[in-house]
Motif scaffolding. Structure first.
Motif, mmCIF file in Angstrom:
data_model
loop_
_atom_site.group_PDB
_atom_site.id
_atom_site.type_symbol
_atom_site.label_atom_id
_atom_site.label_comp_id
_atom_site.label_asym_id
_atom_site.label_seq_id
_atom_site.Cartn_x
_atom_site.Cartn_y
_atom_site.Cartn_z
ATOM 1 N N LYS A 1 -0.416 -18.785 -15.424
ATOM 2 C CA LYS A 1 -1.448 -18.994 -14.392
ATOM 3 C C LYS A 1 -0.784 -19.358 -13.066
ATOM 4 C CE LYS A 1 -5.249 -20.310 -17.440
ATOM 5 N NZ LYS A 1 -6.306 -21.302 -17.743
ATOM 6 N N ASN A 2 -1.492 -18.985 -11.986
ATOM 7 C CA ASN A 2 -1.039 -19.265 -10.620
ATOM 8 C C ASN A 2 0.295 -18.574 -10.282
ATOM 9 O OD1 ASN A 2 -3.263 -21.060 -10.199
ATOM 10 N ND2 ASN A 2 -2.125 -22.645 -11.327
ATOM 11 N N SER A 3 0.517 -17.410 -10.876
ATOM 12 C CA SER A 3 1.737 -16.649 -10.583
ATOM 13 C C SER A 3 1.387 -15.375 -9.823
ATOM 14 C CB SER A 3 2.481 -16.302 -11.877
ATOM 15 O OG SER A 3 1.664 -15.496 -12.706
ATOM 16 N N ILE A 4 2.413 -14.646 -9.400
ATOM 17 C CA ILE A 4 2.209 -13.434 -8.593
ATOM 18 C C ILE A 4 2.881 -12.246 -9.275
ATOM 19 C CG2 ILE A 4 2.639 -12.327 -6.348
ATOM 20 C CD1 ILE A 4 2.736 -15.099 -5.111
ATOM 21 N N ILE A 5 2.174 -11.133 -9.324
ATOM 22 C CA ILE A 5 2.738 -9.857 -9.806
ATOM 23 C C ILE A 5 2.900 -8.962 -8.583
ATOM 24 C CG2 ILE A 5 2.362 -7.806 -11.215
ATOM 25 C CD1 ILE A 5 0.698 -9.553 -13.105
ATOM 26 N N THR A 6 4.124 -8.502 -8.370
ATOM 27 C CA THR A 6 4.395 -7.656 -7.192
ATOM 28 C C THR A 6 4.588 -6.205 -7.618
ATOM 29 O OG1 THR A 6 6.769 -8.108 -7.340
ATOM 30 C CG2 THR A 6 5.476 -9.537 -5.909
ATOM 31 N N ILE A 7 4.011 -5.311 -6.817
ATOM 32 C CA ILE A 7 4.146 -3.865 -7.039
ATOM 33 C C ILE A 7 4.769 -3.275 -5.773
ATOM 34 C CG2 ILE A 7 2.976 -1.697 -7.551
ATOM 35 C CD1 ILE A 7 0.745 -3.303 -8.874
ATOM 36 N N ARG A 8 5.969 -2.673 -5.925
ATOM 37 C CA ARG A 8 6.674 -2.108 -4.787
ATOM 38 C C ARG A 8 7.089 -0.673 -5.115
ATOM 39 N NH1 ARG A 8 4.603 -5.838 -2.959
ATOM 40 N NH2 ARG A 8 5.508 -7.639 -1.865
ATOM 41 N N HIS A 9 7.358 0.076 -4.060
ATOM 42 C CA HIS A 9 7.817 1.457 -4.262
ATOM 43 C C HIS A 9 8.822 1.824 -3.180
ATOM 44 C CE1 HIS A 9 4.607 1.916 -1.254
ATOM 45 N NE2 HIS A 9 5.267 3.002 -0.850
ATOM 46 N N LYS A 10 9.714 2.784 -3.522
ATOM 47 C CA LYS A 10 10.673 3.314 -2.542
ATOM 48 C C LYS A 10 11.036 4.745 -2.916
ATOM 49 C CE LYS A 10 14.821 1.486 -4.829
ATOM 50 N NZ LYS A 10 16.053 0.662 -4.656
ATOM 51 N N GLN A 11 11.397 5.509 -1.883
ATOM 52 C CA GLN A 11 11.739 6.920 -2.058
ATOM 53 C C GLN A 11 13.241 7.093 -1.856
ATOM 54 O OE1 GLN A 11 9.316 9.166 0.653
ATOM 55 N NE2 GLN A 11 7.520 7.920 0.233
ATOM 56 N N LEU A 12 13.878 7.857 -2.779
ATOM 57 C CA LEU A 12 15.317 8.083 -2.692
ATOM 58 C C LEU A 12 15.689 9.366 -3.419
ATOM 59 C CD1 LEU A 12 18.073 6.907 -1.777
ATOM 60 C CD2 LEU A 12 18.226 5.824 -4.043
ATOM 61 N N ASP A 13 16.372 10.264 -2.698
ATOM 62 C CA ASP A 13 16.886 11.522 -3.285
ATOM 63 C C ASP A 13 15.798 12.323 -3.992
ATOM 64 O OD1 ASP A 13 19.403 10.857 -2.377
ATOM 65 O OD2 ASP A 13 19.963 9.837 -4.245
ATOM 66 N N PRO B 1 0.822 -1.218 0.000
ATOM 67 C CA PRO B 1 0.000 0.000 0.000
ATOM 68 C C PRO B 1 0.858 1.272 0.000
ATOM 69 C CG PRO B 1 -0.795 -1.576 1.633
ATOM 70 C CD PRO B 1 0.519 -2.088 1.149
ATOM 71 N N PHE B 2 0.408 2.248 -0.754
ATOM 72 C CA PHE B 2 1.072 3.553 -0.792
ATOM 73 C C PHE B 2 0.561 4.425 0.345
ATOM 74 C CE2 PHE B 2 1.897 1.961 -4.923
ATOM 75 C CZ PHE B 2 2.969 2.657 -5.465
ATOM 76 N N GLU B 3 1.438 5.215 0.956
ATOM 77 C CA GLU B 3 0.988 6.162 1.974
ATOM 78 C C GLU B 3 0.267 7.315 1.285
ATOM 79 O OE1 GLU B 3 4.172 7.400 4.474
ATOM 80 O OE2 GLU B 3 4.997 5.368 4.672
ATOM 81 N N GLU B 4 -0.759 7.803 1.954
ATOM 82 C CA GLU B 4 -1.575 8.862 1.343
ATOM 83 C C GLU B 4 -0.796 10.164 1.165
ATOM 84 O OE1 GLU B 4 -5.525 9.601 2.622
ATOM 85 O OE2 GLU B 4 -5.867 7.540 3.269
ATOM 86 N N LYS B 5 0.282 10.340 1.977
ATOM 87 C CA LYS B 5 1.046 11.589 1.879
ATOM 88 C C LYS B 5 1.960 11.612 0.654
ATOM 89 C CE LYS B 5 5.029 10.206 4.674
ATOM 90 N NZ LYS B 5 5.871 10.545 5.845
ATOM 91 N N ILE B 6 2.170 10.461 0.007
ATOM 92 C CA ILE B 6 3.029 10.429 -1.177
ATOM 93 C C ILE B 6 2.283 11.039 -2.348
ATOM 94 C CG2 ILE B 6 4.292 8.973 -2.789
ATOM 95 C CD1 ILE B 6 4.695 6.985 -0.583
ATOM 96 N N GLN B 7 2.768 12.168 -2.817
ATOM 97 C CA GLN B 7 2.104 12.880 -3.899
ATOM 98 C C GLN B 7 3.108 13.276 -4.976
ATOM 99 O OE1 GLN B 7 0.007 16.149 -2.088
ATOM 100 N NE2 GLN B 7 -1.761 14.879 -1.571
ATOM 101 N N LEU B 8 2.580 13.414 -6.208
ATOM 102 C CA LEU B 8 3.397 13.811 -7.357
ATOM 103 C C LEU B 8 2.766 15.002 -8.036
ATOM 104 C CD1 LEU B 8 3.943 10.300 -8.992
ATOM 105 C CD2 LEU B 8 5.541 11.496 -7.519
ATOM 106 N N GLU B 9 3.592 15.688 -8.835
ATOM 107 C CA GLU B 9 3.087 16.740 -9.720
ATOM 108 C C GLU B 9 2.946 16.136 -11.106
ATOM 109 O OE1 GLU B 9 2.251 19.936 -9.410
ATOM 110 O OE2 GLU B 9 2.665 20.168 -7.272
#
Length: 596
Positions: free
Chosen positions: A506-518, A475-483
């Motif tokens: 079939k029967n596989s997993i798709i992962t969605i990740r995020h990270k903040q840097l600089d 889950p993304f934090e609600e404070k993370i915002q973009l222009e």
């Protein structure tokens, strides 16, 4: 015995004269050599007066008159050295005073001094200069010697000696004004020693003084002058060596500060010099790289051997390689594209090295590739706009008539359904072409990624469930915002996630990740599909290049264009059999950056 001893001593300044003429020329070197020659002649003129047991009297008188040239030479020699100081040496003299001296000491007055000295020497050959020779013997030495008696013009020789002393005093004065500290110290010692020696010699010219005393004192002073000269040369060499060391250190720093890869190799292909840029490329220091070859840093031994062999051949054949493209490999398997120049450099007979300068053009090639792709996209966009425009109008008519036929005529519905499906596909393709040709006007505002990504996952989750595929999103934090433009970014992530679903088994997993840097946010979507080879990865984003059976390749091209307009980047990582990872990097909003 005194005769042989004084002849031996007279050979010492003569030897010094020969040595000085073998030195590298300087303004003071040759005049100093002539000075030692004159001293040697002066000593010989005194030595022959003690040669009664070895020489006939007539020969003694003739040799004395001949060797007297040494005494006479001091005056024009001193005059010449003063002339050199005034015209060629940097002096701390006022302009007026210097000009006054230069009016006295010039070429014409020097010629006059030569004529005067020659006249004195010629008079010495006649009875007007030296009328006769008396035999003397002084206790306790009991050495007999001939003493010359002055003729009617003997006073001219005395004036000449007085002139030598005056010139010497003037030369001493000028040495105090010399700027160069080494030359100032040496010439000061030189002229003071000459004055003392000459004064001592004049004092011992009386018939009651043993003549060889003046010679012994003179030899000591001459050797002192020679020692001062050697000291001056040594000090200058030390100063030059210090300057060379400073220049060498400066040059080394310039080479190390140069972003290009600069190195040199010997005839065996070993590094003899490498700057900091090349050392950093191989992950070592500049000292650690010396004496090694590419094989010590390359994982590919064959390629390393080929590079070393090429460098050795260039050096053996004295050939150059100018502005040619080459690839440098690093121990961590990175590849740099460089434009390299290699030239043999000759240091001395039998010693040469290969100097190499390589400019890193990796980034430049990437930029050129980006420009080529951009130009290709512009051309394709213009073409797409024209084609889409021509297709959409007749397409609308065709869809209307197919629907009308389906309603008014008894045609199997599956045929009209196929026709309508294909027409809708054509309409979809033309819409993508129009989006490529004329993208939506970007109206940027603050976007919450929490809601945007939640909408994207909910939209494609049903398609994933039907294929037994799980979408795992942190889950993304609600404070993370973009222009940015929400519709365009949603289109990008829908396209990426849809491609991941279609590529996943079939029967596989798709992962969605995020990270903040600089101050940037990186969102990655990873599937467990079949993956792609590297050559296919390079073509992603090109128009009409796709792996899908019914794809156009325009969707990813539009997505990449949208990301670029948002000052972001999109990167692909994939290996066959291990799936694909797509990472989108975007700048965070100003407020969000300040919170990090």
């Amino acid at each position: 015995m005194a005769f042989l001893l004084m002849v031996f001593f007279s050979l010492i300044p003569l030897t010094t004269f020969v040595i000085l003429f073998r030195f590298k020329y300087q303004r003071v070197t040759y005049p100093l050599a002539v000075f030692y020659f004159a001293v040697s002649m002066w000593q010989m003129s005194i030595a022959v007066l003690y040669g009664e047991d070895w020489l006939e009297q007539d020969l003694i008188e003739g040799l004395f008159r001949f060797f007297r040239i040494g005494t006479v030479t001091f005056a024009p020699l001193l005059f010449y050295m003063i002339y050199q100081l005034l015209f060629f040496e940097e002096l701390k003299l006022s302009v007026r005073k210097k000009q006054a001296f230069q009016k006295i000491f010039n070429r014409f007055s020097y010629i006059g001094m030569l004529i005067w000295s020659i006249g004195i020497y010629v008079i010495g050959w006649t009875s007007l200069g030296v009328v006769n020779f008396d035999r003397h013997s002084i206790a306790p030495f009991n050495e007999e010697f001939y003493y010359p008696l002055s003729g009617s013009l003997g006073w001219t020789f005395s004036i000449h000696i007085l002139l030598i002393i005056v010139l010497d005093l003037l030369a001493i004065y000028l040495t105090f004004k010399i700027v160069d500290k080494h030359r100032r110290t040496f010439l000061h010692v030189f002229f003071v020693s000459l004055l003392l020696a000459y004064s001592f010699g004049v004092i011992n010219l009386s018939s009651d003084s043993p003549l060889f005393q003046s010679i012994l004192a003179l030899i000591i002073l001459v050797m002192g002058i020679f020692a001062a000269y050697v000291k001056m040369i040594y000090n200058k060499m030390e100063e030059v060596n210090g300057e060379l060391l400073i220049q060498q250190l400066f040059l080394r720093r310039v080479i190390d500060a140069n972003p290009n890869f600069i190195y040199a190799k010997d005839e065996f292909g070993r590094f003899t010099m490498a700057n900091a840029a090349l050392a950093a490329l191989y992950g070592v220091s500049s000292e650690q790289i010396l004496g090694k070859q590419e094989s010590d840093f390359y994982n590919d031994s064959e390629q390393a051997a080929e590079l070393t062999r090429e460098d050795i051949q260039l050096l053996e054949k004295n050939r150059a390689k100018v502005q040619e493209k080459q690839y440098l490999h690093t121990p961590d398997n990175r590849i740099y594209t460089v434009q390299i120049t290699k030239k043999p450099v000759f240091f001395s007979a039998g010693h040469k090295e290969l100097l190499c300068v390589a400019t890193d053009i990796t980034e430049m090639e990437q930029k050129e590739e980006y420009i080529r792709k951009t130009e290709k996209m512009n051309i394709v966009g213009q073409l797409a706009a024209g084609v889409a425009h021509e297709i959409r109008n007749p397409l609308t008519s065709l869809k209307g008539f197919v629907q009308l036929i389906d309603q008014e005529y008894s045609i199997d519905p599956k045929y009209t359904k196929i026709m309508l499906g294909e027409l809708e596909r054509i309409e979809f393709v033309s819409s993508e072409m129009l989006a490529l040709a004329k993208p939506e006007v970007t109206l940027k505002k603050r976007i919450s990624l929490y809601h945007l990504m939640k909408d994207v996952v909910e939209l494609l989750n049903m398609q994933a469930i039907t294929e037994n595929i799980t979408i795992d999103m942190k889950p993304f934090e609600e404070k993370i915002q973009l222009e940015g433009n929400a519709n365009q970014l949603k289109q990008v992530f829908i396209n990426i996630l849809k491609n991941a679903v279609e590529a996943s088994p079939k029967n596989s997993i798709i992962t969605i990740r995020h990270k903040q840097l600089d101050g940037r946010l990186a969102v990655s979507v990873t599937d467990q599909g079949a993956g792609m080879p590297e050559e296919r990865l390079k073509k992603l984003g090109e128009p009409f290049y796709t792996n899908k059976e019914k794809g156009t390749g325009l969707g990813l091209m539009v997505s990449m264009r949208i990301i670029k307009e948002h000052n972001g980047d999109i990167a692909f990582q994939s290996k066959e059999g291990e799936g694909t990872k797509v990472t989108v990097s975007l700048p965070l909003g100003a407020e969000e950056e300040s919170c990090l």
